[in-house]
Design a protein around this motif. Structure first.
Motif, mmCIF file in Angstrom:
data_model
loop_
_atom_site.group_PDB
_atom_site.id
_atom_site.type_symbol
_atom_site.label_atom_id
_atom_site.label_comp_id
_atom_site.label_asym_id
_atom_site.label_seq_id
_atom_site.Cartn_x
_atom_site.Cartn_y
_atom_site.Cartn_z
ATOM 1 N N THR A 131 0.815 -1.211 0.000
ATOM 2 C CA THR A 131 0.000 0.000 0.000
ATOM 3 C C THR A 131 0.854 1.269 0.000
ATOM 4 O O THR A 131 0.397 2.317 -0.435
ATOM 5 N N THR A 169 3.562 3.929 -1.195
ATOM 6 C CA THR A 169 4.002 4.357 -2.524
ATOM 7 C C THR A 169 5.511 4.544 -2.607
ATOM 8 O O THR A 169 6.035 4.898 -3.662
ATOM 9 N N TRP A 223 7.672 -2.180 -5.773
ATOM 10 C CA TRP A 223 6.670 -1.279 -6.335
ATOM 11 C C TRP A 223 5.262 -1.747 -6.018
ATOM 12 O O TRP A 223 4.949 -2.931 -6.162
ATOM 13 N N PRO A 224 4.363 -0.818 -5.644
ATOM 14 C CA PRO A 224 2.945 -1.170 -5.486
ATOM 15 C C PRO A 224 2.233 -1.089 -6.824
ATOM 16 O O PRO A 224 2.729 -0.484 -7.784
ATOM 17 N N LEU A 225 1.059 -1.680 -6.891
ATOM 18 C CA LEU A 225 0.276 -1.618 -8.125
ATOM 19 C C LEU A 225 -0.106 -0.183 -8.464
ATOM 20 O O LEU A 225 -0.262 0.161 -9.647
ATOM 21 N N SER A 226 -0.241 0.659 -7.451
ATOM 22 C CA SER A 226 -0.681 2.032 -7.680
ATOM 23 C C SER A 226 0.317 2.854 -8.489
ATOM 24 O O SER A 226 -0.036 3.919 -8.998
ATOM 25 N N ARG A 227 1.557 2.354 -8.644
ATOM 26 C CA ARG A 227 2.557 3.107 -9.397
ATOM 27 C C ARG A 227 2.977 2.398 -10.684
ATOM 28 O O ARG A 227 4.047 2.653 -11.222
ATOM 29 N N ASP A 257 1.743 2.815 -13.602
ATOM 30 C CA ASP A 257 1.801 3.747 -14.729
ATOM 31 C C ASP A 257 3.234 4.224 -14.961
ATOM 32 O O ASP A 257 3.709 4.283 -16.095
ATOM 33 N N ALA A 298 -2.116 1.049 -13.823
ATOM 34 C CA ALA A 298 -2.354 0.829 -12.397
ATOM 35 C C ALA A 298 -3.830 0.572 -12.125
ATOM 36 O O ALA A 298 -4.187 -0.364 -11.398
ATOM 37 N N ARG A 299 -4.685 1.393 -12.701
ATOM 38 C CA ARG A 299 -6.123 1.249 -12.464
ATOM 39 C C ARG A 299 -6.613 -0.119 -12.923
ATOM 40 O O ARG A 299 -7.358 -0.797 -12.202
ATOM 41 N N ILE A 324 -5.355 -3.005 -10.606
ATOM 42 C CA ILE A 324 -6.075 -3.031 -9.329
ATOM 43 C C ILE A 324 -7.491 -3.546 -9.519
ATOM 44 O O ILE A 324 -7.988 -4.377 -8.748
ATOM 45 N N GLU A 325 -8.154 -3.067 -10.567
ATOM 46 C CA GLU A 325 -9.528 -3.511 -10.830
ATOM 47 C C GLU A 325 -9.585 -4.996 -11.184
ATOM 48 O O GLU A 325 -10.553 -5.688 -10.855
#
Length: 295
Positions: A194, A196, A203-207, A209, A218-219, A222-223
């Protein structure tokens, strides 16, 4: 050799995701089908301890496979970069010793000759190469790094990745049509992270891109994980409903068979009511003789 986040325009993705959603949707369906098989679902719902444990392991394994497949699918959409899989990179003992005994600044410019495929090897989940930028990225995808924390396993993984990176330029030049690489980076993707912060190379999934240089990666990643978990919940609920329906049908069948097996007794019709029977005349008993009445 650099550890993370290298190359031009790393902070500004140069490609907008357009194609991957359809491919990712197919991957999610395949992962759900491989996780919730009818046999495992039926046994697990019925309370079989082994089936329950197997079901839990299947969820973790298939989620990890799905995350890896999704990231490969995403990386493959970049028009200017190559997504390479199924590479076996040699891990030379000498390279490990160099990494252990020296600061990164002393070995990051070293490139070693790629030996034949003998000895220890490292199988990265994905290698991304940019021919124009002359750099490559070695990626290892993990559903979770919880099993790597509290010990030396994470450090050993990063050392293997770095050691294999020392021979990657020679291997790409030799085996991949003279693909020239001057800079190699490593990155571990943790699907459960979680934070960043990527200073540790994780690396997290949120980064994604930034890492993949694809806007929207990233979106979608996660989805896709959320869709997989939601699909597993729905399949589990369906399995429970089917099991309950089957148990009810079985109970009704048993009850019907028990009723049919009971002996059938003939019912006696109740006596019809009417006038009371006529009283018979009294009977006298005595000695009889010719022409004599009883007395």
């Amino acid at each position: 050799m650099e550890n993370i986040n290298f190359g031009p325009s790393a902070d500004t993705p140069s490609h907008v995701l357009k194609i991957a959603p359809e491919a990712v949707a197919k991957l999610i369906k395949q992962a759900i089908a491989a996780t919730v098989t009818p046999e495992i679902a039926r046994s697990a719902v019925e309370g079989d301890a082994g089936a329950l444990a197997s079901f839990g392991r299947a969820i973790a394994v298939q989620e990890g496979h799905l995350l890896e497949a999704v990231i490969i699918a995403l990386a493959s959409t970049h028009p200017a970069r190559l997504a390479l899989t199924d590479l076996r990179l040699a891990v030379l003992p000498a390279a490990i010793e160099v990494i252990k005994r020296n600061r990164r600044t002393l070995y990051q410019g070293i490139s070693l000759e790629a030996p034949p495929q003998t000895g220890a090897t490292y199988h990265p989940d994905l290698v991304i190469a940019d021919p124009r930028g002359r750099y490559a990225l070695i990626i290892d995808v993990k559903r979770s790094l919880s099993g790597y924390l509290g010990g030396s396993k994470l450090l050993e993984l990063q050392q293997r990745m770095t050691a294999s990176g020392l021979i990657l330029p020679d291997l790409l030049w030799r085996d991949h049509q003279r693909l020239a690489v001057e800079t190699v980076g490593t990155a571990i993707i943790d699907g459960s992270k979680t934070s960043t912060d990527v200073s540790d190379g994780v690396w997290p999934l949120s980064r994604l891109d930034e890492l993949l240089q694809i806007e929207g990666a990233a979106r979608l990643a996660i989805e896709s994980m959320e869709a997989f978990r939601d699909g597993i919940r729905k399949e589990w609920q369906t399995a429970i409903a089917a099991a309950v329906k089957g148990q009810r049908a079985a109970a009704e069948t048993v009850a019907a068979e028990a009723h049919l097996s009971q002996p059938q007794t003939k019912e006696i019709a109740p006596r019809r009511r009417g006038r009371p029977p006529k009283a018979r005349p009294s009977i006298q008993v005595g000695l009889l003789g010719p022409g004599l009445r009883p007395h």
